[in-house]
Design a protein around this motif. Structure first.
Motif, PDB file in Angstrom:
ATOM      1  N   GLU A 164       0.804  -1.213   0.000  1.00 43.98           N
ATOM      2  CA  GLU A 164       0.000   0.000   0.000  1.00 43.98           C
ATOM      3  C   GLU A 164       0.844   1.272   0.000  1.00 43.98           C
ATOM      4  O   GLU A 164       0.356   2.336  -0.373  1.00 43.98           O
ATOM      5  CB  GLU A 164      -0.923   0.006   1.228  1.00 43.98           C
ATOM      6  CG  GLU A 164      -1.950  -1.119   1.201  1.00 43.98           C
ATOM      7  CD  GLU A 164      -2.833  -1.117   2.434  1.00 43.98           C
ATOM      8  OE1 GLU A 164      -2.655  -0.232   3.293  1.00 43.98           O
ATOM      9  OE2 GLU A 164      -3.715  -1.990   2.528  1.00 43.98           O
ATOM     10  N   TYR A 168      -0.835   2.977  -5.014  1.00 45.53           N
ATOM     11  CA  TYR A 168      -1.991   3.759  -4.554  1.00 45.53           C
ATOM     12  C   TYR A 168      -2.450   4.657  -5.700  1.00 45.53           C
ATOM     13  O   TYR A 168      -1.701   4.934  -6.646  1.00 45.53           O
ATOM     14  CB  TYR A 168      -1.631   4.589  -3.322  1.00 45.53           C
ATOM     15  CG  TYR A 168      -0.395   5.452  -3.482  1.00 45.53           C
ATOM     16  CD1 TYR A 168      -0.462   6.703  -4.083  1.00 45.53           C
ATOM     17  CD2 TYR A 168       0.849   4.996  -3.041  1.00 45.53           C
ATOM     18  CE1 TYR A 168       0.672   7.487  -4.252  1.00 45.53           C
ATOM     19  CE2 TYR A 168       1.986   5.762  -3.211  1.00 45.53           C
ATOM     20  CZ  TYR A 168       1.895   7.011  -3.800  1.00 45.53           C
ATOM     21  OH  TYR A 168       3.009   7.780  -3.973  1.00 45.53           O
ATOM     22  N   ALA A 261      -5.073  -1.203  -7.302  1.00 49.25           N
ATOM     23  CA  ALA A 261      -4.655  -0.343  -6.192  1.00 49.25           C
ATOM     24  C   ALA A 261      -4.227   1.035  -6.669  1.00 49.25           C
ATOM     25  O   ALA A 261      -4.328   2.015  -5.930  1.00 49.25           O
ATOM     26  CB  ALA A 261      -3.504  -1.010  -5.433  1.00 49.25           C
ATOM     27  N   LYS A 308     -11.535   0.743  -4.624  1.00 46.79           N
ATOM     28  CA  LYS A 308     -12.294   0.098  -3.547  1.00 46.79           C
ATOM     29  C   LYS A 308     -12.203  -1.421  -3.613  1.00 46.79           C
ATOM     30  O   LYS A 308     -12.167  -2.097  -2.589  1.00 46.79           O
ATOM     31  CB  LYS A 308     -13.761   0.538  -3.610  1.00 46.79           C
ATOM     32  CG  LYS A 308     -13.980   2.021  -3.340  1.00 46.79           C
ATOM     33  CD  LYS A 308     -15.452   2.386  -3.453  1.00 46.79           C
ATOM     34  CE  LYS A 308     -15.665   3.876  -3.223  1.00 46.79           C
ATOM     35  NZ  LYS A 308     -17.098   4.256  -3.362  1.00 46.79           N
ATOM     36  N   LYS A 311      -8.977  -3.114  -1.887  1.00 46.89           N
ATOM     37  CA  LYS A 311      -8.693  -2.985  -0.450  1.00 46.89           C
ATOM     38  C   LYS A 311      -8.790  -4.294   0.323  1.00 46.89           C
ATOM     39  O   LYS A 311      -8.191  -4.439   1.391  1.00 46.89           O
ATOM     40  CB  LYS A 311      -9.612  -1.933   0.157  1.00 46.89           C
ATOM     41  CG  LYS A 311      -9.287  -0.509  -0.325  1.00 46.89           C
ATOM     42  CD  LYS A 311     -10.163   0.534   0.345  1.00 46.89           C
ATOM     43  CE  LYS A 311      -9.759   1.929  -0.109  1.00 46.89           C
ATOM     44  NZ  LYS A 311     -10.602   2.982   0.526  1.00 46.89           N
ATOM     45  N   THR A 314      -4.861  -8.067   1.096  1.00 46.70           N
ATOM     46  CA  THR A 314      -3.744  -7.620   1.936  1.00 46.70           C
ATOM     47  C   THR A 314      -2.793  -8.780   2.202  1.00 46.70           C
ATOM     48  O   THR A 314      -3.205  -9.947   2.274  1.00 46.70           O
ATOM     49  CB  THR A 314      -4.243  -7.068   3.282  1.00 46.70           C
ATOM     50  OG1 THR A 314      -4.682  -8.163   4.107  1.00 46.70           O
ATOM     51  CG2 THR A 314      -5.378  -6.074   3.090  1.00 46.70           C
TER      52      THR A 314
END
Length: 330
Positions: A164, A168, A261, A308, A311, A314
């Protein structure tokens, strides 16, 4: 703290999704206090894989036994079905040691594309390799469904993540107004479907591979940038109008969620991997036959919605899943 031994034929300096996954998981495991040993080709004498010099293969793999015994681990995970993976599997079975494994790619389809070896043969070998593991990690629900149908046992879902701090979105995303491909330049990636596709937009390719020089000569209008990583790669993602993923043999594709992302919509075929990630009209578009039509639809997607969907992916979740799949040998 417990020690985990990972045996893998895919490791740095190779550049691919398996290496990204395993190096990141090792880092995350160490952050959580685990001791981790990795047995990889760099610890052995190696030779470049024929027609794929970017990948080095260990040949004195009989030394693996000593390295396993020296590690004295609490858990063993065998990551790849190469010489080290095969030798590690043999050692575990011979000594009645339980272990976990992972299916990272559609290996039978890769082999078929490169060497025209029948799918039944390679699927049989792959099933023989993995069905002796206590747990076998797989990347997506659709691939798990396919594998179960083919007779694979004890499958466990294992997702992926992205960094992250590197990947981005930007409010000015898409300013480059080009179509982007990131990945190996190889026949099994079906990249020529992208290269020959008719479009008014410029095409950009990031990555290397055995077909790079041939395609450079054949498609002079395409910008081949070679390997890129980190923030430089993220900027290329962000500036792209659309990320195009022509592969039909990937089981996930970390590059897909890296693109999302960065706020860049995806276009691809409606196959395992992309169809587990792409939400039609929300973060991209897929088509069963026509890649160009998928691109046309993906270009209309609102980029503010794309991020969105990324997200939920991870590396912390991925690490949790990896730990849960491990089987104690002590």
């Amino acid at each position: 703290m417990s020690k985990i031994l990972i045996i893998t034929d895919a490791w740095e300096p190779q550049v691919n999704g398996v290496v990204v996954t395993m190096t990141t998981i090792v880092k995350k495991l160490k952050e959580r206090g685990y001791k981790v040993d990795v047995i990889h080709p760099g610890l052995f004498h190696t030779f470049p894989l024929p027609n794929y010099p970017e990948i080095s293969v260990a040949w004195n793999f009989w030394d693996l036994k000593k390295k396993i015994e020296k590690s004295d681990p609490d858990y063993i995970h065998i990551s790849v079905e190469g010489p080290l993976g095969l030798t590690g599997r043999h050692y575990c079975l011979e000594h009645k040691i339980p272990y976990s494994s992972a299916i990272h790619t559609k290996f039978p389809e890769y082999v078929y594309e490169r060497f025209n070896i029948g799918l039944d043969v390679t699927k049989g070998l792959l099933k023989w390799f993995h069905n002796s593991a206590i747990n076998t990690l797989v990347n997506t629900k659709s691939h798990m469904k396919e594998l179960k149908k083919d007779g694979f046992n004890d499958l466990v879902l294992w997702s992926r993540g992205f960094d992250e701090e590197v990947f981005y979105p930007d409010k000015k995303g898409g300013k480059g107004n080009y179509l982007l491909y990131v990945g190996r330049v190889a026949i099994e990636k079906n990249i020529e479907e992208f290269l020959k596709m008719e479009t008014s937009l410029k095409k950009v390719v990031v990555g290397g591979g055995p077909m790079l020089n041939k395609f450079k000569r054949k498609y002079k209008e395409v910008d081949f940038l070679g390997y890129k990583k980190g923030k430089e790669l993220a900027n290329i993602y962000r500036d792209a109008a659309c990320f195009v993923f022509p592969s039909k043999t990937d089981t996930f594709g970390i590059v897909l969620i890296e693109a999302l992302a960065c706020g860049t919509p995806i276009a691809g075929f409606d196959v395992t991997g992309p169809k587990d990630i792409v939400i039609e009209g929300e973060n991209g578009s897929l088509d069963k036959k026509d890649l160009g039509k998928a691109v046309e639809r993906a270009l209309k997607v609102d980029r503010t919605k794309v991020i969105k969907s990324a997200k939920k992916y991870t590396w912390d979740v991925s690490t949790d899943q990896f730990i849960e799949s491990l089987v104690s040998i002590k």
